[in-house]
Motif scaffolding. Structure first.
Motif, PDB file in Angstrom:
ATOM      1  N   LEU A  83      49.028  20.602 -19.014  1.00  0.00           N
ATOM      2  CA  LEU A  83      47.675  21.085 -18.750  1.00  0.00           C
ATOM      3  C   LEU A  83      46.639  20.203 -19.438  1.00  0.00           C
ATOM      4  CD1 LEU A  83      45.698  23.125 -17.585  1.00  0.00           C
ATOM      5  CD2 LEU A  83      46.153  24.607 -19.556  1.00  0.00           C
ATOM      6  N   VAL A  84      46.886  19.857 -20.699  1.00  0.00           N
ATOM      7  CA  VAL A  84      45.955  18.981 -21.415  1.00  0.00           C
ATOM      8  C   VAL A  84      45.904  17.607 -20.746  1.00  0.00           C
ATOM      9  CG1 VAL A  84      45.507  17.819 -23.612  1.00  0.00           C
ATOM     10  CG2 VAL A  84      46.208  20.209 -23.603  1.00  0.00           C
ATOM     11  N   SER A  97      50.861  11.899 -17.327  1.00  0.00           N
ATOM     12  CA  SER A  97      51.926  12.881 -17.482  1.00  0.00           C
ATOM     13  C   SER A  97      52.368  12.864 -18.935  1.00  0.00           C
ATOM     14  CB  SER A  97      53.090  12.581 -16.531  1.00  0.00           C
ATOM     15  OG  SER A  97      54.017  13.644 -16.529  1.00  0.00           O
ATOM     16  N   VAL A  98      53.307  13.728 -19.279  1.00  0.00           N
ATOM     17  CA  VAL A  98      53.617  13.965 -20.685  1.00  0.00           C
ATOM     18  C   VAL A  98      54.215  12.728 -21.370  1.00  0.00           C
ATOM     19  CG1 VAL A  98      53.882  16.438 -20.429  1.00  0.00           C
ATOM     20  CG2 VAL A  98      55.841  14.985 -20.033  1.00  0.00           C
ATOM     21  N   LEU A  99      53.820  12.522 -22.613  1.00  0.00           N
ATOM     22  CA  LEU A  99      54.360  11.426 -23.420  1.00  0.00           C
ATOM     23  C   LEU A  99      55.823  11.662 -23.762  1.00  0.00           C
ATOM     24  CD1 LEU A  99      53.892   8.840 -25.189  1.00  0.00           C
ATOM     25  CD2 LEU A  99      53.245  10.390 -27.044  1.00  0.00           C
ATOM     26  N   PHE A 231      58.641   9.245 -11.084  1.00  0.00           N
ATOM     27  CA  PHE A 231      59.823  10.031 -10.766  1.00  0.00           C
ATOM     28  C   PHE A 231      60.488   9.546  -9.485  1.00  0.00           C
ATOM     29  CE2 PHE A 231      56.922  12.561 -13.229  1.00  0.00           C
ATOM     30  CZ  PHE A 231      57.735  13.211 -14.143  1.00  0.00           C
ATOM     31  N   ALA A 232      61.778   9.777  -9.373  1.00  0.00           N
ATOM     32  CA  ALA A 232      62.559   9.347  -8.213  1.00  0.00           C
ATOM     33  C   ALA A 232      62.455  10.370  -7.090  1.00  0.00           C
ATOM     34  CB  ALA A 232      64.022   9.154  -8.603  1.00  0.00           C
ATOM     35  N   GLY A 245      55.985  17.957 -15.609  1.00  0.00           N
ATOM     36  CA  GLY A 245      55.370  16.630 -15.637  1.00  0.00           C
ATOM     37  C   GLY A 245      55.167  15.976 -14.293  1.00  0.00           C
ATOM     38  N   VAL A 246      55.756  16.513 -13.217  1.00  0.00           N
ATOM     39  CA  VAL A 246      55.718  15.844 -11.920  1.00  0.00           C
ATOM     40  C   VAL A 246      54.342  16.010 -11.262  1.00  0.00           C
ATOM     41  CG1 VAL A 246      56.768  15.698  -9.624  1.00  0.00           C
ATOM     42  CG2 VAL A 246      58.191  16.217 -11.622  1.00  0.00           C
ATOM     43  N   ARG A 247      53.800  14.902 -10.732  1.00  0.00           N
ATOM     44  CA  ARG A 247      52.589  14.905  -9.916  1.00  0.00           C
ATOM     45  C   ARG A 247      52.923  14.194  -8.605  1.00  0.00           C
ATOM     46  NH1 ARG A 247      52.276  17.151 -14.067  1.00  0.00           N
ATOM     47  NH2 ARG A 247      51.024  16.678 -15.887  1.00  0.00           N
ATOM     48  N   GLU A 248      52.238  14.572  -7.543  1.00  0.00           N
ATOM     49  CA  GLU A 248      52.553  14.009  -6.230  1.00  0.00           C
ATOM     50  C   GLU A 248      52.435  12.495  -6.212  1.00  0.00           C
ATOM     51  OE1 GLU A 248      54.167  14.346  -2.636  1.00  0.00           O
ATOM     52  OE2 GLU A 248      53.630  16.121  -3.809  1.00  0.00           O
ATOM     53  N   ASP A 249      51.420  11.953  -6.902  1.00  0.00           N
ATOM     54  CA  ASP A 249      51.208  10.500  -6.853  1.00  0.00           C
ATOM     55  C   ASP A 249      52.120   9.738  -7.815  1.00  0.00           C
ATOM     56  OD1 ASP A 249      49.720  11.552  -9.067  1.00  0.00           O
ATOM     57  OD2 ASP A 249      48.585   9.692  -9.177  1.00  0.00           O
ATOM     58  N   LEU A 250      52.986  10.440  -8.542  1.00  0.00           N
ATOM     59  CA  LEU A 250      53.901   9.790  -9.480  1.00  0.00           C
ATOM     60  C   LEU A 250      55.336   9.749  -8.957  1.00  0.00           C
ATOM     61  CD1 LEU A 250      52.641  11.288 -12.879  1.00  0.00           C
ATOM     62  CD2 LEU A 250      51.960   9.145 -11.764  1.00  0.00           C
ATOM     63  N   ILE A 251      55.531  10.068  -7.689  1.00  0.00           N
ATOM     64  CA  ILE A 251      56.866  10.039  -7.094  1.00  0.00           C
ATOM     65  C   ILE A 251      57.063   8.716  -6.365  1.00  0.00           C
ATOM     66  CG2 ILE A 251      58.427  11.157  -5.462  1.00  0.00           C
ATOM     67  CD1 ILE A 251      56.918  13.770  -5.976  1.00  0.00           C
ATOM     68  N   MET A 252      58.163   8.033  -6.665  1.00  0.00           N
ATOM     69  CA  MET A 252      58.420   6.715  -6.090  1.00  0.00           C
ATOM     70  C   MET A 252      59.748   6.727  -5.347  1.00  0.00           C
ATOM     71  SD  MET A 252      59.394   4.758  -9.627  1.00  0.00           S
ATOM     72  CE  MET A 252      60.723   5.352 -10.670  1.00  0.00           C
ATOM     73  N   ASP A 253      59.920   5.771  -4.446  1.00  0.00           N
ATOM     74  CA  ASP A 253      61.150   5.638  -3.673  1.00  0.00           C
ATOM     75  C   ASP A 253      62.030   4.543  -4.249  1.00  0.00           C
ATOM     76  OD1 ASP A 253      60.616   7.585  -1.638  1.00  0.00           O
ATOM     77  OD2 ASP A 253      59.148   6.198  -0.794  1.00  0.00           O
ATOM     78  N   TYR A 254      63.308   4.843  -4.371  1.00  0.00           N
ATOM     79  CA  TYR A 254      64.314   3.838  -4.706  1.00  0.00           C
ATOM     80  C   TYR A 254      64.885   3.312  -3.383  1.00  0.00           C
ATOM     81  CZ  TYR A 254      64.510   4.992  -9.713  1.00  0.00           C
ATOM     82  OH  TYR A 254      64.212   5.161 -11.039  1.00  0.00           O
ATOM     83  N   ILE A 255      64.610   2.060  -3.067  1.00  0.00           N
ATOM     84  CA  ILE A 255      65.048   1.474  -1.802  1.00  0.00           C
ATOM     85  C   ILE A 255      66.308   0.652  -2.041  1.00  0.00           C
ATOM     86  CG2 ILE A 255      64.408  -0.053   0.110  1.00  0.00           C
ATOM     87  CD1 ILE A 255      61.474   0.631  -0.573  1.00  0.00           C
TER      88      ILE A 255
END
Length: 295
Positions: A83-84, A97-99, A231-232, A245-255
């Motif tokens: 939240l902070v 996201s969280v440290l 995040f994966a 800690g997950v945010r939509e813009d922090l999700i990445m694809d492993y190709i």
């Protein structure tokens, strides 16, 4: 004050604060005490419940040490840390996201294209991207810190089988703002649940799992420092992260890839590179230092 009562005790506390109290300190303290007192009255908090809460905090202090801070973990698993973070990143740019408790200051420098995987077991992952501002311009001289778990789900500070600063590095971007490194695919892991936080999980039927992620700190002169995680996509714990800690813009694809010859020319891929390997591309967008948080 002789006439302290349920209705007057909150104001009695505030009246004890001296006139030289820092205004922001007084504001935060006043709001905290008002909410705590309101909580006790709303819930009709019993003496036994209050004592149980104090024991919970006492136990957190007793289990904390230089390697583990149970109070930080409590903040994480109750959503306060996230939240902070979200309150502080209400601006254009990559979400924070969280440290987390496993960041270590002083990780060795790795050149752009360097190999972080070394002798670690697991699939090779090429992580690369660009650091840029909200205006789209690449940022030269941005300093990136990365740290992550090994394939066994442990950070080096938790695992005596790993060397100091294993799977940790710092990196400085060049004129093109690019960063790149080979590493190992991190694993999902459980947050420590052998202390008070574990009791909280069990009492509420929660799971202590975190999804696979890479930790980053990105800093550049003239820009807000970014503390975040990526995040994966497809991880089974994305929708139940124990620390939110997950945010939509922090999700990445492993190709998945098989052609080692297709890797960038400047990549210093290690001798333990695997086939198949994975590619991850993630750009960081930094907000200007002067960006204001909405009120």
């Amino acid at each position: 004050m002789k006439d302290v009562s349920i209705d007057t005790i909150t104001q009695a506390f505030l009246d004890y604060c001296g006139p030289d109290t820092d205004p922001r300190t007084l504001f935060v303290l006043r709001k905290m005490v008002e909410h705590m007192h309101a909580f006790a009255k709303e819930t009709e908090l019993t003496h036994a419940e209050w004592m149980r809460g104090l024991k919970f905090l006492t136990d957190a202090g007793q289990i904390s040490d230089d390697e583990r801070n149970e109070f930080v973990l409590i903040s994480d698993v109750t959503g306060m840390s996230s939240l902070v973070d979200m309150l502080g990143s209400r601006h254009e740019g990559t979400s924070s996201s969280v440290l987390g408790p496993f960041h270590s200051v002083g990780a060795p420098h790795l050149p752009v294209g360097g190999d972080l995987k070394k002798d670690n077991e697991g699939a090779t992952v090429l992580v690369e991207g660009v650091v840029k501002g909200t205006d789209g311009q690449q940022i030269e001289g941005a300093v990136i810190e990365l740290w992550q778990t090994a394939e066994n789900g442990l950070y080096y500070s938790q695992d005596t089988g790993q060397g100091d600063f294993n799977l940790c590095c710092s990196m400085t971007t060049g004129t093109d703002g690019r960063y790149a490194m080979t590493t190992v695919k991190p694993a999902p892991y459980k947050v420590p649940d052998d202390g008070p936080v574990g009791e909280l999980f069990r009492a509420t039927g929660r799971e202590p799992w975190r999804p696979s992620h890479l930790h980053f700190i990105v800093q550049a002169e003239g820009y807000r420092a970014l503390v975040t995680e990526v995040f994966a996509n497809g991880d089974p714990y994305l929708d139940q992260d124990a620390v939110f800690g997950v945010r939509e813009d922090l999700i990445m694809d492993y190709i998945e890839c098989t052609d080692l010859d297709a890797l960038p020319d400047d990549l210093q891929i290690g001798r333990n590179a695997t086939v198949p390997y994975y590619k991850v591309n993630f750009d960081f967008v930094l907000a200007p230092e002067a960006a204001q948080t909405p009120t």
